[in-house]
Design an enzyme around this catalytic site. Structure first.
Site, short mmCIF file in Angstrom:
data_model
loop_
_atom_site.label_atom_id
_atom_site.label_comp_id
_atom_site.label_asym_id
_atom_site.label_seq_id
_atom_site.Cartn_x
_atom_site.Cartn_y
_atom_site.Cartn_z
N MET A 33 -24.00 -34.65 -57.42
CA MET A 33 -23.26 -33.43 -57.73
C MET A 33 -22.86 -33.44 -59.22
O MET A 33 -21.93 -32.73 -59.61
CB MET A 33 -22.04 -33.31 -56.84
CG MET A 33 -22.43 -33.25 -55.35
SD MET A 33 -21.25 -32.39 -54.33
CE MET A 33 -19.82 -33.40 -54.58
N ASN A 35 -21.46 -34.87 -62.95
CA ASN A 35 -20.32 -35.64 -63.43
C ASN A 35 -20.64 -37.14 -63.30
O ASN A 35 -19.92 -37.92 -62.70
CB ASN A 35 -19.05 -35.27 -62.65
CG ASN A 35 -17.80 -35.77 -63.35
OD1 ASN A 35 -16.94 -36.40 -62.76
ND2 ASN A 35 -17.71 -35.53 -64.63
N HIS A 37 -21.43 -41.01 -63.51
CA HIS A 37 -20.81 -42.22 -64.04
C HIS A 37 -21.78 -43.39 -63.83
O HIS A 37 -22.90 -43.20 -63.37
CB HIS A 37 -19.46 -42.48 -63.36
CG HIS A 37 -19.51 -42.37 -61.86
ND1 HIS A 37 -20.18 -43.27 -61.07
CD2 HIS A 37 -19.00 -41.44 -61.01
CE1 HIS A 37 -20.05 -42.94 -59.81
NE2 HIS A 37 -19.36 -41.81 -59.74
N HIS A 40 -23.72 -43.70 -60.54
CA HIS A 40 -24.93 -42.88 -60.42
C HIS A 40 -26.09 -43.51 -61.18
O HIS A 40 -27.22 -43.53 -60.73
CB HIS A 40 -24.71 -41.48 -61.00
CG HIS A 40 -23.71 -40.65 -60.26
ND1 HIS A 40 -22.48 -40.34 -60.78
CD2 HIS A 40 -23.78 -40.05 -59.05
CE1 HIS A 40 -21.83 -39.58 -59.91
NE2 HIS A 40 -22.58 -39.38 -58.86
N SER A 191 -15.95 -43.28 -59.27
CA SER A 191 -16.00 -42.00 -58.57
C SER A 191 -15.67 -40.90 -59.57
O SER A 191 -14.86 -41.10 -60.47
CB SER A 191 -14.95 -41.98 -57.45
OG SER A 191 -14.75 -40.67 -56.99
O1 PAF Z 1 -22.66 -37.95 -52.50
C1 PAF Z 1 -22.82 -36.86 -53.09
O2 PAF Z 1 -22.74 -36.76 -54.32
C2 PAF Z 1 -23.11 -35.63 -52.26
O3 PAF Z 1 -22.43 -35.68 -51.05
C3 PAF Z 1 -24.61 -35.37 -52.04
C4 PAF Z 1 -25.24 -36.49 -51.23
C5 PAF Z 1 -25.30 -35.24 -53.38
C6 PAF Z 1 -24.81 -34.07 -51.26
O4 PAF Z 1 -24.29 -32.97 -51.94
#
Ligand code: PAF
Length: 287
Positions: A33, A35, A37, A40, A191
């Site tokens: 989604m 943003n 960090h 990711h 997060s």
């Molecule tokens: O974990 C997330 O960032 C979201 O829940 C996901 C898996 C991208 C679904 O929108």
């Protein structure tokens, strides 16, 4: 390092993916989604080990936010995100609009509902949240048709729902890989929501993981029942300024309440600290 292609149109993305697939290249997918960090970026790095082409999506999914204000406040850092993904060597970034994902609006969308697992823990406190997650993940999987998809273990329940129900039960032909939670040096799980903490709360926040670690050692010692350990943990969090939603010893098989034998257990927790809802977990097999 190649250039990262950007797509907001499903047809164009599919065409590129088709070329790669025809060339025998495996497609590895990291849905996000935005943003972004270091957590990711760890997913993106590990994605490299699973195939030749890495596809990332950034889509802030309105359907999974049970709180409209939370959706509206969700940070948008697209310029920085793109720079990070380009540097990480991502091949394609999918940036769909809400209209592309939900042509008739998300209230009208067909849904993927995973009963049971979606209704407990985070699902109990965020009604409808997991229907939004499983629905959007199903859509994204059908668009990208990845060979492998990676998800962080911080969202343990989400990972389980996707792996056990969507793949094992709905037969999505994709391998799901869970990636260990990335942590700050003081233990706080990374997060996007940590950005909601003020300076004082940021100092308090690592308590959540410390209490999880403490509960884990108590369980391993075997001297206290799960219930006693959970009650003490909730008290410790309250004393540290948190408002806990749940702190629970569960089976890693199905997230049912669990006692005794430490093998196959996970401790899951969610707690508010100021404006931030923090979640974290710890498994009992590792060390
Ligand atoms: O974990 C997330 O960032 C979201 O829940 C996901 C898996 C991208 C679904 O929108």
């Amino acid at each position: 390092m190649g250039t990262m292609q950007r797509f907001s149109d499903i047809g164009e993305l599919r065409q590129q993916l088709h070329h790669w697939r025809m060339a025998g290249e495996r497609i590895v997918f990291v849905p996000t989604m935005g943003n972004l960090h270091r957590g990711h970026l760890r997913l993106v790095e590990q994605a490299r080990d699973h195939g030749q082409r890495v596809v990332v999506s950034i889509f802030v999914n309105p359907m999974q936010f049970n709180d409209k204000d939370d959706f509206a406040a969700y940070p948008n850092t697209l310029v920085q995100d793109c720079a990070k993904l380009t540097e990480a060597g991502v091949d394609a970034l999918f940036l769909p609009s809400v209209e592309v994902i939900y042509p008739d609006g998300y209230q009208q969308s067909s849904q993927v509902v995973v009963p049971g697992l979606s209704d407990i823990l985070c699902g109990e406190h965020r009604p409808g949240h997991f229907i939004g997650v499983t629905t959007v993940v199903a859509k994204l999987f059908n668009i990208v048709l990845p060979d492998v998809a990676l998800f962080g273990e911080k969202d343990f329940q989400q990972l389980m729902i996707i792996r056990r129900m969507m793949v094992d039960e709905l037969y999505f032909p994709v391998e799901i890989v869970g990636v260990a939670t990335a942590r700050e040096s003081d233990g706080l799980a990374m997060s996007s929501r940590n950005g909601y903490l003020n300076a004082e709360e940021r100092q308090q926040a690592p308590l959540l993981y410390r209490v999880l670690e403490q509960a884990k050692s108590q369980l391993l010692l075997g001297s206290e029942s799960s219930l006693v350990i959970e009650t003490q943990a909730i008290q410790a969090l309250q004393e540290g300024g948190f408002i806990p939603e749940y702190f629970s010893v569960r089976s890693r098989k199905d997230l049912s309440k669990a006692e005794g034998n430490a093998q196959g257990l996970v401790i899951v927790a969610a707690a508010w600290l100021g404006r931030a809802r923090l979640i974290d977990n710890i498994c009992l097999n590792s060390g």
